[in-house]
Design an enzyme around this catalytic site. Structure first.
Site: not given
Ligand code: GLP
Length: 244
Positions: A67, A136, A138, A143
């Site tokens: 990313d 979280n 990811h 996400e």
């Protein structure tokens, strides 16, 4: 899924680097997907050391990062391109033609995502994806709520992710958008190595490995994959072990 709890971050780095070195020893032209963040820094340092000792040859591998932030110039110190250049590409003198990060400063981000996806396909797909995990759940910048069949695309980042990754950005807040390989792109990799360290990852690791398969926890998609190795430090493993 093979789960190993290592003694600490040093062993995590050594084992991860050895996994990459073993793959490249067997097949020097492998295609790798690579993460950024704090967790893999030790792995990159170790790979550079192994490279200097002549024990790993990265020169024929093709590297795709997972990313990049949208709208961030390639030479910004917070860009993932700058991170990779600093930690791996420059110290190993890698050929720029074999190192890929999505261009966060492209004029047409959707076209850049399609180009990136096509470039991975043109190389025959990913042999090994090395992943970190967000607090979280990811993976890459997928996400919670990301579809399991998602491809490389532009995404909005959660505020918690922007804060967690904000260290090198003004105001301590990372950009609002990013380009990321999709979960579908990642889980098509032939093998996956997931790394996690620290107590702040314990809940995400538990949800990913032991919880239900749900798009609310992007890393739970890995449960579907036939060849996943997980390396955890004791803090990241603390909730998995208790519940196992
Ligand atoms: C970022 C990256 C992820 C990485 C995560 C965890 O969000 N896009 O690929 O896994 O951070 O980072 P850290 O290792 O710093 O906790």
């Amino acid at each position: 899924m093979r789960l190993t709890v290592v003694r600490g971050r040093v062993e995590l780095a050594e084992r991860a680097a050895e996994r990459v070195a073993a793959l490249l020893g067997a097949c020097p032209e492998s295609v790798l997907a690579l993460p950024t963040g704090r967790t893999p820094i030790g792995m990159y340092r170790r790979l550079v050391a192994l490279n200097r000792l002549g024990r790993v040859d990265l020169s024929r591998a093709t590297l795709f990062n997972l990313d990049e932030y949208a709208g961030v110039p390639a030479d910004h110190r917070g860009s993932f391109r700058a991170y990779m250049r600093r930690l791996l590409w420059a110290p190993c003198h890698l050929d720029p033609a074999r190192t890929h990060v999505p261009r966060g400063d492209a004029a047409d981000l959707a076209a850049e995502c399609a180009r990136y996806e096509a470039a991975i396909r043109a190389c025959g797909g990913i042999d090994l994806a090395v992943l970190g995990i967000g607090a979280n759940g990811h993976i890459g910048f997928n996400e919670p709520g990301s579809r399991f069949d998602s491809r490389t695309r532009v995404v909005d980042l959660d505020d918690s992710t922007r804060r967690a990754n904000g260290r090198l950005f003004e105001g301590g807040l990372a950009p609002a958008r990013a380009l990321t390989m999709g979960i579908g792109t990642i889980i098509e990799s032939r093998s996956i190595l997931l790394l996690a360290a620290g107590a702040d990852k314990a809940a995400a690791v538990r949800a990913a490995l032991r919880g239900p398969l749900t798009e609310a926890v992007p890393a739970s998609a890995l449960q579907r994959h036939p060849d996943v190795e997980v390396l955890l430090d004791p803090a990241a493993a603390s909730r998995v072990e208790r519940d196992a």
